[in-house]
Design an enzyme around this catalytic site. Structure first.
Site, PDB file in Angstrom:
ATOM      1  N   THR A   1      -4.662  -7.542  10.719  1.00 49.55           N
ATOM      2  CA  THR A   1      -5.020  -6.385   9.862  1.00 49.55           C
ATOM      3  C   THR A   1      -4.939  -5.150  10.728  1.00 49.55           C
ATOM      4  O   THR A   1      -4.608  -3.933  10.110  1.00 49.55           O
ATOM      5  CB  THR A   1      -6.697  -6.584   9.614  1.00 49.55           C
ATOM      6  OG1 THR A   1      -6.961  -7.551   8.921  1.00 49.55           O
ATOM      7  CG2 THR A   1      -7.061  -5.518   8.922  1.00 49.55           C
TER       8      THR A   1
ATOM      9  N   HIS B   1      -1.857  -5.234   1.486  1.00 48.34           N
ATOM     10  CA  HIS B   1      -2.985  -5.825   1.168  1.00 48.34           C
ATOM     11  C   HIS B   1      -2.612  -7.485   1.078  1.00 48.34           C
ATOM     12  O   HIS B   1      -1.839  -7.564  -0.093  1.00 48.34           O
ATOM     13  CB  HIS B   1      -4.012  -5.372   0.144  1.00 48.34           C
ATOM     14  CG  HIS B   1      -5.129  -6.459  -0.526  1.00 48.34           C
ATOM     15  ND1 HIS B   1      -6.106  -6.681   0.308  1.00 48.34           N
ATOM     16  CD2 HIS B   1      -4.851  -7.198  -1.640  1.00 48.34           C
ATOM     17  CE1 HIS B   1      -6.791  -7.599  -0.431  1.00 48.34           C
ATOM     18  NE2 HIS B   1      -6.113  -8.220  -1.335  1.00 48.34           N
TER      19      HIS B   1
ATOM     20  N   ARG C   1      -0.487 -14.487   4.659  1.00 54.47           N
ATOM     21  CA  ARG C   1      -1.228 -13.567   5.825  1.00 54.47           C
ATOM     22  C   ARG C   1      -0.505 -13.691   7.467  1.00 54.47           C
ATOM     23  O   ARG C   1      -0.487 -12.851   8.057  1.00 54.47           O
ATOM     24  CB  ARG C   1      -2.774 -14.088   5.996  1.00 54.47           C
ATOM     25  CG  ARG C   1      -3.488 -13.620   4.833  1.00 54.47           C
ATOM     26  CD  ARG C   1      -4.897 -13.908   4.846  1.00 54.47           C
ATOM     27  NE  ARG C   1      -5.682 -13.049   6.108  1.00 54.47           N
ATOM     28  CZ  ARG C   1      -6.082 -11.765   5.638  1.00 54.47           C
ATOM     29  NH1 ARG C   1      -5.883 -11.241   4.475  1.00 54.47           N
ATOM     30  NH2 ARG C   1      -6.741 -11.077   6.584  1.00 54.47           N
TER      31      ARG C   1
ATOM     32  N   LYS D   1       0.897  -1.170   0.090  1.00 52.36           N
ATOM     33  CA  LYS D   1       0.088   0.024   0.034  1.00 52.36           C
ATOM     34  C   LYS D   1       0.911   1.229   0.067  1.00 52.36           C
ATOM     35  O   LYS D   1       2.045   1.261   0.026  1.00 52.36           O
ATOM     36  CB  LYS D   1      -1.025   0.095   1.391  1.00 52.36           C
ATOM     37  CG  LYS D   1      -1.937  -1.339   1.325  1.00 52.36           C
ATOM     38  CD  LYS D   1      -2.813  -1.127   2.511  1.00 52.36           C
ATOM     39  CE  LYS D   1      -3.849  -2.284   2.316  1.00 52.36           C
ATOM     40  NZ  LYS D   1      -4.813  -2.129   3.347  1.00 52.36           N
TER      41      LYS D   1
ATOM     42  N   ARG E   1       3.756  -6.091   9.719  1.00 48.60           N
ATOM     43  CA  ARG E   1       2.683  -5.006  10.235  1.00 48.60           C
ATOM     44  C   ARG E   1       3.141  -4.774  11.740  1.00 48.60           C
ATOM     45  O   ARG E   1       3.301  -3.735  12.209  1.00 48.60           O
ATOM     46  CB  ARG E   1       1.350  -5.434  10.426  1.00 48.60           C
ATOM     47  CG  ARG E   1       0.549  -5.247   8.863  1.00 48.60           C
ATOM     48  CD  ARG E   1      -0.757  -5.722   8.867  1.00 48.60           C
ATOM     49  NE  ARG E   1      -1.564  -5.552   7.619  1.00 48.60           N
ATOM     50  CZ  ARG E   1      -2.424  -6.501   7.331  1.00 48.60           C
ATOM     51  NH1 ARG E   1      -2.937  -7.146   7.956  1.00 48.60           N
ATOM     52  NH2 ARG E   1      -2.954  -6.056   5.816  1.00 48.60           N
TER      53      ARG E   1
HETATM   54  P1  AMP Z   1      -7.088  -4.567   2.702  1.00 45.27           P
HETATM   55  O1  AMP Z   1      -8.036  -5.749   2.251  1.00 45.27           O
HETATM   56  O2  AMP Z   1      -5.963  -5.127   3.254  1.00 45.27           O
HETATM   57  O3  AMP Z   1      -6.854  -3.431   1.715  1.00 45.27           O
HETATM   58  O4  AMP Z   1      -7.846  -4.102   4.029  1.00 45.27           O
HETATM   59  C1  AMP Z   1      -9.363  -4.034   4.083  1.00 45.27           C
HETATM   60  C2  AMP Z   1      -9.746  -4.098   5.646  1.00 45.27           C
HETATM   61  O5  AMP Z   1      -9.018  -3.203   6.309  1.00 45.27           O
HETATM   62  C3  AMP Z   1     -10.946  -4.236   5.818  1.00 45.27           C
HETATM   63  O6  AMP Z   1     -11.232  -5.502   5.885  1.00 45.27           O
HETATM   64  C4  AMP Z   1     -11.067  -3.568   7.059  1.00 45.27           C
HETATM   65  O7  AMP Z   1     -11.431  -4.521   8.127  1.00 45.27           O
HETATM   66  C5  AMP Z   1     -10.025  -2.733   7.356  1.00 45.27           C
HETATM   67  N1  AMP Z   1     -10.284  -1.260   7.608  1.00 45.27           N
HETATM   68  C6  AMP Z   1      -9.465  -0.302   6.769  1.00 45.27           C
HETATM   69  N2  AMP Z   1      -9.545   0.728   7.111  1.00 45.27           N
HETATM   70  C7  AMP Z   1     -10.601   0.703   8.210  1.00 45.27           C
HETATM   71  C8  AMP Z   1     -10.945   1.809   8.884  1.00 45.27           C
HETATM   72  N3  AMP Z   1     -10.824   3.141   8.622  1.00 45.27           N
HETATM   73  N4  AMP Z   1     -11.810   1.294  10.027  1.00 45.27           N
HETATM   74  C9  AMP Z   1     -12.106   0.133  10.120  1.00 45.27           C
HETATM   75  N5  AMP Z   1     -11.631  -0.998   9.510  1.00 45.27           N
HETATM   76  C10 AMP Z   1     -10.782  -0.520   8.383  1.00 45.27           C
END
Ligand code: AMP
Length: 194
Positions: free
Chosen positions: A129, A163, A123, A14, A140
């Site tokens: 996450t 991601h 993962r 990202k 992370r």
């Molecule tokens: P990714 O698929 O890795 O790009 O991330 C998506 C995941 O990030 C989602 O499933 C959300 O759970 C989490 N996520 C990203 N930003 C937020 C936010 N501002 N608030 C809550 N969850 C978030």
């Protein structure tokens, strides 16, 4: 059906990962675990491309909203203050919009990664996450400290560096979306594939 020995997963570094100079470190950690990079490119996606990347179904949106709600309950914060609503579906839609804004704002690195249980392996290497919960030794956990609360106060996506696909089905969809069917390479690594 014969079960393949290896599977592929989709990984995107990202904007925060690129800007922290972690491209090399992230690739190194995957290659160190015998995962093979079979496609790789830096690019800046359009909003339309990002919109096609993230699921739109109500189940996915509700899951994000419910997870966010659980975090607010845990830390006794008011979800309505940041989102104007406590409805998980509306919260999920807002988070999805922030993700699209963020991911289309700067260059990313995309790759397809192949190996034994590549989806779960990647993962594990990437970590939770929520960076503040990610174990030390994961990417992370070692390089980020963001949380949903701090992201939501600033009305933005979580800065969690990478991601990585959650399931093999999601990986297939994402690899085809970002690389098409033909742009995946085949090669043998010394001492691993032969
Ligand atoms: P990714 O698929 O890795 O790009 O991330 C998506 C995941 O990030 C989602 O499933 C959300 O759970 C989490 N996520 C990203 N930003 C937020 C936010 N501002 N608030 C809550 N969850 C978030």
């Amino acid at each position: 059906m014969q079960i393949p020995k290896e599977e592929k997963t989709y990984v995107m570094i990202k904007p925060d990962g690129v800007r922290k100079g972690l491209i090399g470190e992230i690739i190194r950690r995957m290659e160190q675990r015998d995962l093979k990079i079979v496609a790789l490119e830096m690019f800046q996606p359009s909003r339309e491309q990002m919109d096609k990347h993230y699921p739109k179904d109500e189940k996915w949106l509700r899951r994000i909203g419910e997870r966010t709600q659980a975090t607010y309950t845990k830390y006794d914060h008011d979800i309505k203050r940041d989102f104007g609503t406590a409805d998980p579906l509306r919260v999920g839609k807002t988070v999805r919009k922030w993700l699209i804004d963020y991911m289309s704002s700067a260059p990313l690195v995309k790759m397809a990664v192949q190996g034994v249980h590549a989806v779960d392996m990647v993962r594990k290497i990437v970590g939770d996450t929520m960076p503040y919960l990610a174990d030390m030794g994961t990417i992370r956990g070692d390089y980020s400290a963001d949380s949903a609360i701090s992201a939501n106060i600033e009305h933005r996506a979580i800065f969690n560096l990478i991601h990585a696909s959650e399931t093999p089905q999601e990986a297939r969809h994402e690899i085809e979306h970002w690389f098409g069917k033909k742009n995946i390479f085949k090669y043998k690594r010394f001492g691993i594939d032969e």
